[in-house]
Every structure is written in structure tokens, then in C-alpha cells.
Design a protein around this motif. Sequence first.
Motif, short mmCIF file in Angstrom:
data_model
loop_
_atom_site.label_atom_id
_atom_site.label_comp_id
_atom_site.label_asym_id
_atom_site.label_seq_id
_atom_site.Cartn_x
_atom_site.Cartn_y
_atom_site.Cartn_z
N LEU A 132 -1.56 -24.05 -6.96
CA LEU A 132 -0.58 -23.14 -6.82
C LEU A 132 -0.48 -21.95 -7.43
N ASP A 133 -0.75 -22.07 -8.83
CA ASP A 133 -0.52 -21.10 -9.56
C ASP A 133 -1.66 -20.04 -9.59
N ALA A 134 -2.74 -20.49 -9.23
CA ALA A 134 -4.02 -19.73 -9.03
C ALA A 134 -3.72 -18.79 -7.68
N ASP A 135 -3.21 -19.53 -6.80
CA ASP A 135 -2.70 -18.94 -5.48
C ASP A 135 -1.62 -17.76 -5.65
N ARG A 136 -0.85 -18.01 -6.68
CA ARG A 136 0.37 -16.98 -6.63
C ARG A 136 -0.33 -15.93 -7.68
N ALA A 137 -1.36 -16.22 -8.46
CA ALA A 137 -1.90 -15.05 -9.43
C ALA A 137 -2.71 -14.00 -8.29
N ARG A 138 -3.56 -14.58 -7.21
CA ARG A 138 -3.95 -13.91 -6.27
C ARG A 138 -3.05 -13.00 -5.61
N LEU A 139 -1.82 -13.55 -5.09
CA LEU A 139 -0.83 -12.93 -4.26
C LEU A 139 -0.26 -11.69 -5.28
N ALA A 140 -0.02 -12.07 -6.71
CA ALA A 140 0.24 -11.03 -7.54
C ALA A 140 -0.57 -9.77 -7.72
N ALA A 141 -1.62 -9.91 -7.47
CA ALA A 141 -2.81 -8.89 -7.46
C ALA A 141 -2.58 -7.81 -6.17
N LEU A 142 -1.81 -8.17 -5.53
CA LEU A 142 -1.75 -7.36 -4.20
C LEU A 142 -0.79 -6.13 -4.46
N THR A 143 -1.08 -4.90 -3.88
CA THR A 143 -0.06 -3.83 -3.93
C THR A 143 1.11 -4.21 -3.18
N PRO A 144 2.27 -3.55 -3.38
CA PRO A 144 3.42 -3.99 -2.21
C PRO A 144 2.95 -3.52 -1.01
N ARG A 145 2.01 -2.52 -0.48
CA ARG A 145 1.83 -2.29 0.88
C ARG A 145 0.79 -3.41 1.26
N GLU A 146 -0.15 -3.70 0.33
CA GLU A 146 -1.16 -5.06 0.85
C GLU A 146 -0.30 -6.22 1.04
N ARG A 147 0.61 -6.48 0.16
CA ARG A 147 1.37 -7.54 0.49
C ARG A 147 2.12 -7.67 1.93
N GLN A 148 2.57 -6.44 2.25
CA GLN A 148 3.24 -6.42 3.61
C GLN A 148 2.39 -6.76 4.54
N VAL A 149 1.07 -6.08 4.43
CA VAL A 149 0.15 -6.38 5.54
C VAL A 149 -0.26 -7.91 5.41
N SER A 178 -8.88 -5.45 4.47
CA SER A 178 -10.07 -5.83 3.87
C SER A 178 -9.96 -6.05 2.45
N ARG A 179 -9.05 -5.02 1.82
CA ARG A 179 -8.80 -5.49 0.28
C ARG A 179 -7.90 -6.53 0.08
N VAL A 180 -7.14 -6.98 1.07
CA VAL A 180 -6.36 -8.53 0.79
C VAL A 180 -7.22 -9.44 0.94
N MET A 181 -8.04 -9.43 2.12
CA MET A 181 -9.30 -10.43 1.95
C MET A 181 -9.97 -10.55 0.59
N ALA A 190 -8.34 -17.85 8.95
CA ALA A 190 -7.75 -19.24 8.92
C ALA A 190 -7.43 -19.44 7.11
N GLU A 191 -8.24 -18.86 6.51
CA GLU A 191 -8.16 -19.18 5.12
C GLU A 191 -6.91 -18.47 4.56
N LEU A 192 -6.74 -17.13 5.16
CA LEU A 192 -5.64 -16.39 4.71
C LEU A 192 -4.32 -17.09 5.19
N VAL A 193 -4.27 -17.62 6.27
CA VAL A 193 -3.19 -18.38 6.90
C VAL A 193 -2.74 -19.67 5.83
N ALA A 194 -3.84 -20.28 5.62
CA ALA A 194 -3.78 -21.59 4.94
C ALA A 194 -3.12 -21.05 3.69
#
Length: 222
Positions: A132-149, A178-181, A190-194
Motif C-alpha cells: 500500500l505504501d508503494a501504491d501511495r508513492a506511485r499516486l503521489a508522483a502524479l501531477t494534480p491534473r494527472e491525479r484528476q484524470v 499515457s503518463r498516468v499509466m 484493469a490494473e489501473l482500476v485495481a
Amino acid sequence: MLRFVYVVDDDSAFRTALERRLKLAGYEVATYASAEQLLDRFPDESKPGCILVDVRLPGMSGRELQTRLDELGSTLPIIFLTGRPDIQTTVQAIKAGAEDFLIKPTLSDDLFRAIDGAFARYEVARAKKGKLDADRARLAALTPRERQVFELVARGKVNKQIAYVLGCTERTIKAHRSRVMEKTQVQSLAELVALAERLGIHRTDGVVTRLTATGSLVISED
């Protein structure tokens, strides 16, 4: 590998006897006369450990300590000890995630069986927390707009809908997507939704998403 047992009990004679028994069995032991003492000298959770705690303690009770540790995100399993069994308290503690509930005086076989089970749970919990910590780190790497997408894709929105919500072109959304992926290290929708599910961002069908003036997403019924 060293395994730590943290004993919380206001009965000094019981603490001493239990500490001796556990050390003879090869465990590293720390003892506390109250829940507050344990919180003041919080155990190192990077080391395998579990907590043995009396239900009835002066000040903060064992159940209250369990609640506080849960609020702090502790991964240390808890084994409750009691000299006066209480069915309601037992059920509440187990439902809240307690590893076991032992009656004093505790037989060594029962004690060590419960501790072995607690350490097995510790390993599972630490592995889950690490992921979960690794997942949160990946999410934190997104810009605010990428997070919205990311959130809109996870909620089942297609590029055209996302472009409308965010006020930009589908081509721009494709680039963001593409950058989000890439940043989240997923290979498919499917992996993104998971990933979103693990992070608590759930898909919601039949809803309308809009932006507030501050750029945050608002979900409302269609």
C-alpha cells in the motif's frame, strides 16, 4: 530473526512471571505497567512483534489501547489477557481485529500458539502495508491534473467525458492518461482500476463528475 513481545499489565508479579516464561522460549520482551507507557515508548514496528495486553488496566483500558493503535495505523497484532472473561468485550475485541483472547492463568501451549498466530498475522500485515505504501508513492508522483484524470478513468469515464469535465481536448486527455499509466506502472485499465480500489478510489457508475472552482472533483447523482 529476533521476535519481540510487548507485555502490558498492571500486575507486576504477573508481568515478571510472563517475561521470564517468554524469554526462556526465546522471545525478546519489553514490559509496561500501563497502556500509556507503551504509547510513550512506542515499539519499533519494523521488527516482528506482537502485544499482550490485559483488558482491564488503570487509565486507558486494553480495548481503548486497541482503538488507539488502530488509529495510529499500527500493524502489531494484539492478544488480550483477562482474569475475568466477558463475552461482550471478547466479541468486540475480536471483531476489532484482536488476534486472540486468553484467560489467566494461561497455559504455555495456548500462549505460544496465540503468539505464533500473531507473528504470522504480522508478516501478512507488513507485506500488505508495504504494498500500500508503494501504491501511495506511485499516486503521489502524479501531477494534480494527472491525479484528476486517474480518478476519472478509475470511475469508468471515457476520454470524451473526461475532456468535457476537465475542459480540454481528447488528445490532451490521451497524453495525460499515457503518463498516468507510465507513472503508476500499470499495463492495462484493469490494473489501473485495481490500483484505485486499493487506494480507496472506487468506481461509481451512473454519476456526474464536475470540477469546483478550486479544481477538486465533485461526484453527484445523475
